[in-house]
Design a protein around this motif. Sequence first.
Motif, PDB file in Angstrom:
ATOM      1  N   LEU A 114       0.835  -1.214   0.000  1.00  0.00           N
ATOM      2  CA  LEU A 114       0.000   0.000   0.000  1.00  0.00           C
ATOM      3  C   LEU A 114       0.863   1.255   0.000  1.00  0.00           C
ATOM      4  O   LEU A 114       0.507   2.262  -0.633  1.00  0.00           O
ATOM      5  CB  LEU A 114      -0.936   0.003   1.215  1.00  0.00           C
ATOM      6  CG  LEU A 114      -2.149  -0.940   1.115  1.00  0.00           C
ATOM      7  CD1 LEU A 114      -2.986  -0.895   2.373  1.00  0.00           C
ATOM      8  CD2 LEU A 114      -3.021  -0.586  -0.086  1.00  0.00           C
TER       9      LEU A 114
ATOM     10  N   ILE B 139       3.847   1.591  -1.388  1.00  0.00           N
ATOM     11  CA  ILE B 139       4.363   1.791  -2.756  1.00  0.00           C
ATOM     12  C   ILE B 139       3.258   2.339  -3.657  1.00  0.00           C
ATOM     13  O   ILE B 139       3.482   3.243  -4.474  1.00  0.00           O
ATOM     14  CB  ILE B 139       4.923   0.472  -3.332  1.00  0.00           C
ATOM     15  CG1 ILE B 139       6.166   0.063  -2.559  1.00  0.00           C
ATOM     16  CG2 ILE B 139       5.244   0.613  -4.815  1.00  0.00           C
ATOM     17  CD1 ILE B 139       6.692  -1.310  -2.905  1.00  0.00           C
ATOM     18  N   ILE B 140       2.057   1.795  -3.514  1.00  0.00           N
ATOM     19  CA  ILE B 140       0.929   2.245  -4.338  1.00  0.00           C
ATOM     20  C   ILE B 140       0.691   3.738  -4.119  1.00  0.00           C
ATOM     21  O   ILE B 140       0.468   4.495  -5.069  1.00  0.00           O
ATOM     22  CB  ILE B 140      -0.341   1.418  -4.029  1.00  0.00           C
ATOM     23  CG1 ILE B 140      -0.212   0.010  -4.631  1.00  0.00           C
ATOM     24  CG2 ILE B 140      -1.593   2.098  -4.543  1.00  0.00           C
ATOM     25  CD1 ILE B 140      -1.289  -0.963  -4.192  1.00  0.00           C
ATOM     26  N   GLU B 141       0.797   4.138  -2.839  1.00  0.00           N
ATOM     27  CA  GLU B 141       0.558   5.551  -2.539  1.00  0.00           C
ATOM     28  C   GLU B 141       1.704   6.433  -3.019  1.00  0.00           C
ATOM     29  O   GLU B 141       1.478   7.479  -3.630  1.00  0.00           O
ATOM     30  CB  GLU B 141       0.419   5.723  -1.019  1.00  0.00           C
ATOM     31  CG  GLU B 141      -0.813   6.535  -0.643  1.00  0.00           C
ATOM     32  CD  GLU B 141      -1.070   6.517   0.840  1.00  0.00           C
ATOM     33  OE1 GLU B 141      -1.723   5.567   1.303  1.00  0.00           O
ATOM     34  OE2 GLU B 141      -0.603   7.455   1.499  1.00  0.00           O
TER      35      GLU B 141
ATOM     36  N   ILE C  49      -0.045   4.923  -7.862  1.00  0.00           N
ATOM     37  CA  ILE C  49      -0.536   3.911  -8.800  1.00  0.00           C
ATOM     38  C   ILE C  49      -2.052   3.817  -8.672  1.00  0.00           C
ATOM     39  O   ILE C  49      -2.590   3.726  -7.563  1.00  0.00           O
ATOM     40  CB  ILE C  49       0.103   2.535  -8.489  1.00  0.00           C
ATOM     41  CG1 ILE C  49       1.623   2.621  -8.656  1.00  0.00           C
ATOM     42  CG2 ILE C  49      -0.478   1.459  -9.421  1.00  0.00           C
ATOM     43  CD1 ILE C  49       2.364   1.394  -8.179  1.00  0.00           C
TER      44      ILE C  49
END
Lengths: 194, 260
Positions: B11, B13-15, B19
């Motif tokens: 999460l 990395i996504i933030e 992404i």
Amino acid sequence: MEESDLQQRTDEELVALTLEDQKYFALLVDRYQAPLTRYILKVSNSTKEEAEDILQESFIKIYYNLNGFDQDLKFSSWAYRIVHNQVISTYRKNKSRPQGHSWSIDDDLMRVLASDLDTKRDVDIIYLKQNINQVFDQMDVKYREVLVLKFLEQKDYKEISDILQKPMGTIATLINRAKKQFKKEADKLNLELY
Amino acid sequence: MSEQRLSDSVLQIIEQKEIKPKSKWSFLLKNWVIWIVGILAVLIGALAISIVIAVLRSNDWDIYREFGQSLPRFFLSTMPYLWLIILGLFILIANYQIQHTKHGYRYPILVIALILIGVSAVLGTLFYGVGVGHALNHRLNEESPLYRQFVDKKADRWAHPEAGFLFGEVQDIVDNSEFAVRDFDGKKWNVTDNTVSENPRIKIEEGIRLRLIGEKTGDAEFEAKRILPWDIREKGKQRLQQHIRDKINIERRIPPLRTR
């Protein structure tokens, strides 16, 4: 929403929730972390850390492609498919051949495998467990992965077909050939399975 | 990563990388493109089949001996191999596309290939039936000497007036024994009709396409000893016209019925 209520949700419901709010994706990651890590270790030459890296990349891809999730498939099949493709692409980049790494397998699954491979009825399960890694290491990855999916991940033919994106007839043929190769490699290693 | 839960690091990395899930439309678009390319490949395969049928049906089966070949040799030497290769290539492309649809992988490649060949064959036959095969083949013959030389061997055979074989589309009719034709390259030839009786005798009319066997007598002069229709469609057209003429003649000879 209560944590316990969320744990009861199906994968498809969690996918729908994730598309509204990304925080729900954590539940899918937690749910599938352990089985997918085991799968990566069984089919590839990864250390635990490398497996975690592959898994992290896979989950990011799963999140990125969530709108492309085909509801006709089980979410688990789709997730395994993405992880499978990630393992292959990682090893293509490193130009190495995925080889099995040492991993443990529980006794019940070992009995299922032994039974299906027509090994000696009284073959020592412990003996088989100790040596199975050697045999798997010698096998072609396409045979190793179907044996892992069928006997160790306990996927049915349809699920394996969806994961590897091959017709069910081809999966049945691969499993038969995989069993033959397993026995051949065991023989080469002088493992007394029969 | 082992200190932090995997879900937390994912999460994070996504933030950090902002992404977002790819839009549903991009998946739909990809699916449509796959299907459109697949369908186009099948249609091109069908066109190839219609041309193969046209070439084979209008081949010189009636006079192959004039070319000094046995029937099997004639058959092998006049097969439109290029179109068969094109058919094979586009079936492969269509197969690849089908395999990459959502559920295409569930079906054996051979089964899909056979179905695609079947669909192309049916469509190709329909295209041939409405004249697409003939029209396309003829157009290519007119546009390209290379096509005549390497693909439609029949057209190439009839582009050798010096050897006594000439294709011509009738342009003008001078009289009963003289007419002008235009060959594939647009060159005009004056043709003298010295045919021995051909049964049924072809009626020379403007626009019909002919095979002329005879002798080149000048730069643009040809003496025809045999005149044949270019292909079965010309034969069919002439027969139909003759049938209509005969019917009209019969009706003229029968007196009308008297009614009270």
